[in-house]
Design a protein around this motif. Sequence first.
Motif, PDB file in Angstrom:
ATOM      1  N   ASN A  15       1.429   4.405  -0.002  1.00 28.55           N
ATOM      2  CA  ASN A  15       1.125   3.113  -0.595  1.00 28.55           C
ATOM      3  C   ASN A  15       0.749   2.144   0.526  1.00 28.55           C
ATOM      4  OD1 ASN A  15       1.210   0.529  -1.599  1.00 28.55           O
ATOM      5  ND2 ASN A  15       2.943   0.922  -2.950  1.00 28.55           N
ATOM      6  N   ASP A  17      -0.711  -0.879  -0.198  1.00 32.01           N
ATOM      7  CA  ASP A  17      -0.799  -2.233  -0.739  1.00 32.01           C
ATOM      8  C   ASP A  17       0.249  -3.171  -0.149  1.00 32.01           C
ATOM      9  OD1 ASP A  17      -2.756  -1.140  -2.187  1.00 32.01           O
ATOM     10  OD2 ASP A  17      -1.951  -1.641  -4.155  1.00 32.01           O
TER      11      ASP A  17
ATOM     12  N   ARG B  63       8.662 -20.518  -6.643  1.00 31.02           N
ATOM     13  CA  ARG B  63       7.355 -21.168  -6.518  1.00 31.02           C
ATOM     14  C   ARG B  63       6.583 -21.186  -7.848  1.00 31.02           C
ATOM     15  NH1 ARG B  63       3.977 -23.704  -3.595  1.00 31.02           N
ATOM     16  NH2 ARG B  63       2.410 -22.072  -3.464  1.00 31.02           N
ATOM     17  N   PRO B  65       5.289 -22.682 -11.173  1.00 22.75           N
ATOM     18  CA  PRO B  65       4.140 -21.945 -11.697  1.00 22.75           C
ATOM     19  C   PRO B  65       3.017 -21.709 -10.685  1.00 22.75           C
ATOM     20  CG  PRO B  65       3.940 -24.235 -12.312  1.00 22.75           C
ATOM     21  CD  PRO B  65       5.201 -24.114 -11.504  1.00 22.75           C
ATOM     22  N   PHE B  66       3.264 -21.911  -9.389  1.00 19.44           N
ATOM     23  CA  PHE B  66       2.191 -21.617  -8.425  1.00 19.44           C
ATOM     24  C   PHE B  66       2.116 -20.119  -8.153  1.00 19.44           C
ATOM     25  CE2 PHE B  66       2.658 -26.088  -8.184  1.00 19.44           C
ATOM     26  CZ  PHE B  66       1.339 -26.480  -8.209  1.00 19.44           C
ATOM     27  N   ASP B  97      -4.797 -12.094  -9.514  1.00 16.17           N
ATOM     28  CA  ASP B  97      -5.955 -12.852  -9.023  1.00 16.17           C
ATOM     29  C   ASP B  97      -6.311 -14.084  -9.854  1.00 16.17           C
ATOM     30  OD1 ASP B  97      -6.049 -10.761  -7.337  1.00 16.17           O
ATOM     31  OD2 ASP B  97      -8.168 -10.282  -7.638  1.00 16.17           O
ATOM     32  N   ASP B  98      -6.299 -13.931 -11.164  1.00 17.70           N
ATOM     33  CA  ASP B  98      -6.776 -15.008 -12.020  1.00 17.70           C
ATOM     34  C   ASP B  98      -5.636 -15.849 -12.579  1.00 17.70           C
ATOM     35  OD1 ASP B  98      -9.246 -14.037 -11.480  1.00 17.70           O
ATOM     36  OD2 ASP B  98      -9.567 -13.086 -13.429  1.00 17.70           O
ATOM     37  N   TRP B  99      -4.447 -15.744 -11.999  1.00 18.74           N
ATOM     38  CA  TRP B  99      -3.339 -16.585 -12.455  1.00 18.74           C
ATOM     39  C   TRP B  99      -3.652 -18.043 -12.136  1.00 18.74           C
ATOM     40  CZ3 TRP B  99       0.640 -17.186 -15.460  1.00 18.74           C
ATOM     41  CH2 TRP B  99       1.519 -18.247 -15.221  1.00 18.74           C
ATOM     42  N   SER B 100      -3.301 -18.941 -13.041  1.00 19.94           N
ATOM     43  CA  SER B 100      -3.429 -20.368 -12.786  1.00 19.94           C
ATOM     44  C   SER B 100      -2.128 -21.033 -13.212  1.00 19.94           C
ATOM     45  CB  SER B 100      -4.598 -20.936 -13.596  1.00 19.94           C
ATOM     46  OG  SER B 100      -4.305 -22.241 -14.024  1.00 19.94           O
ATOM     47  N   THR B 134       3.350   6.489  -6.175  1.00 25.76           N
ATOM     48  CA  THR B 134       3.249   5.802  -4.883  1.00 25.76           C
ATOM     49  C   THR B 134       3.448   4.289  -4.938  1.00 25.76           C
ATOM     50  OG1 THR B 134       0.870   5.548  -5.149  1.00 25.76           O
ATOM     51  CG2 THR B 134       1.618   7.509  -3.977  1.00 25.76           C
ATOM     52  N   CYS B 135       3.467   3.687  -6.138  1.00 22.79           N
ATOM     53  CA  CYS B 135       3.438   2.221  -6.197  1.00 22.79           C
ATOM     54  C   CYS B 135       4.771   1.603  -5.809  1.00 22.79           C
ATOM     55  CB  CYS B 135       3.048   1.756  -7.595  1.00 22.79           C
ATOM     56  SG  CYS B 135       4.327   2.049  -8.822  1.00 22.79           S
ATOM     57  N   SER B 136       4.724   0.307  -5.527  1.00 24.32           N
ATOM     58  CA  SER B 136       5.937  -0.457  -5.273  1.00 24.32           C
ATOM     59  C   SER B 136       6.637  -0.709  -6.608  1.00 24.32           C
ATOM     60  CB  SER B 136       5.548  -1.775  -4.614  1.00 24.32           C
ATOM     61  OG  SER B 136       6.582  -2.714  -4.748  1.00 24.32           O
ATOM     62  N   LYS B 140       3.442  -6.856  -8.658  1.00 23.17           N
ATOM     63  CA  LYS B 140       2.670  -7.875  -7.950  1.00 23.17           C
ATOM     64  C   LYS B 140       2.338  -7.423  -6.532  1.00 23.17           C
ATOM     65  CE  LYS B 140       3.322 -12.209  -8.279  1.00 23.17           C
ATOM     66  NZ  LYS B 140       4.015 -13.508  -8.184  1.00 23.17           N
ATOM     67  N   LYS B 141       3.020  -6.367  -6.061  1.00 26.25           N
ATOM     68  CA  LYS B 141       2.719  -5.861  -4.722  1.00 26.25           C
ATOM     69  C   LYS B 141       1.579  -4.846  -4.746  1.00 26.25           C
ATOM     70  CE  LYS B 141       6.958  -6.986  -2.412  1.00 26.25           C
ATOM     71  NZ  LYS B 141       8.139  -6.514  -1.700  1.00 26.25           N
ATOM     72  N   THR B 142       1.053  -4.599  -5.910  1.00 31.70           N
ATOM     73  CA  THR B 142      -0.110  -3.724  -6.008  1.00 31.70           C
ATOM     74  C   THR B 142      -1.362  -4.577  -5.879  1.00 31.70           C
ATOM     75  OG1 THR B 142       1.041  -2.195  -7.467  1.00 31.70           O
ATOM     76  CG2 THR B 142      -1.361  -2.136  -7.527  1.00 31.70           C
ATOM     77  N   ARG B 143      -2.348  -4.088  -5.129  1.00 32.07           N
ATOM     78  CA  ARG B 143      -3.645  -4.778  -5.111  1.00 32.07           C
ATOM     79  C   ARG B 143      -4.485  -4.181  -6.223  1.00 32.07           C
ATOM     80  NH1 ARG B 143      -6.394  -3.668  -0.238  1.00 32.07           N
ATOM     81  NH2 ARG B 143      -7.668  -5.529  -0.447  1.00 32.07           N
TER      82      ARG B 143
END
Lengths: 261, 151
Positions: A15, A17, B63, B65-66, B97-100, B134-136, B140-143
């Motif tokens: 991983n 990322d 943090r 709603p940022f 990416d598109d979170w506001s 393999t992911c975390s 949110k830690k995934t791209r």
Amino acid sequence: MAAEGDKFVYDPERNYDDATMAQIRVMENEIASQNNIVSDRLSLQTLMEEYADADDAFKLKIKDLESRYRYMRRTRGDGNCFYRAFGFACLEQFLTDSKTLPRFKEVAQKSRDELVSLGFPQFTIEDFHESFMAAIKQVEKQCSVTELSNIFNDQGLSDYIVVYLRLLVSGYLQKEADFFANFIEGERTVKEFCNQEVEPMGKESDHIHIIALTTTLDVPVRVEYMDRVDSEKCTQHNFPEESQPSIALLYRPGHYDILYS
Amino acid sequence: MTSMEKRLQKELQALTKDPPAGVIVNTESVSQNMSEWIVDLYGAPGSLYDGEKFQLSFKFSPRYPFDSPQVMFIGPNIPVHPHVYSNGHICLSILTDDWSPALSVTSVCLSIVSMLSSCQEKKRPPDNAIYVKTCSKNPKKTRWFYHDDTV
């Protein structure tokens, strides 16, 4: 970690990322720790110093700028620089010229209901609107430039104002969607463009954002473009075109700062 | 109260008073810990998930709603969907990416309901096996790479 000179081999079982994103965080923190969100007023000389080793093309453009401006205020390069530069310069001008402040305040006050009527949920936008109005009220009370600077350098307050300015841009683009649809690249609707390129923090601004914000707030701005375009002078652009702006921003590819004559 | 708690308090009120169809916030979970919510989600009538019940977990950083919330499916029933991994992770651009900051728990739930409703065929993402291995733990830690908005 691979020894120097070893060829990088992608391991699909690993991983990457986590490491990449940790690296991005480190870079963001570095930018944040080195610069104020909005700097003090600096002599334009600092710009020349920054380009001391650059080619003559840039130096000529700085000379050109120096013939029209004396100071600048730098903003942090976090993707929100246009909103902070415009927001700060806009409010700061009302400290010296308060004639048009009442009209500006009314436009700002009414903007919340317009956003609600466009479908933005009231409970999420009202906090951002309140922060924006609170800053305007400080200016109305003729606070000092330092106090205004303190608002913009408080990460929380500053970000709340940026969010509101982003919502104003989004609202205006959506209200005038028929017109702006012609200027949006890719197979996207105006709403999708707003969701992806306007509303999220850190997304950079282009002409279309500037047109929207200056029009919806009725505060014109002049942008001086200092880029690689082959000319000895910076290119000037007023938004809207036929206006006489009293605030000016410096654009270098990917970044906006404030200019003062 | 911090600005994050104040904001979440408001969202909770709005969500309990006027919940969208098929979205029920578990107020018991929230009362124990304001920064971790569980939301029950019901498949929309007429969709492939009609009659199914799912659970979403929301985690909020100071943090918010940022920072976007960390959102994933939990519990015994993870929807079989081309954008939902079998470990509950969801590939949805507004979660990263598109979170506001103008988005909310409600708007995230609505997006997920709509994502499920527009599904044509129940299947896992093509890279499910390798990703889950393999992911975390934190999605949110995934791209994420968002390539397909049509499903």
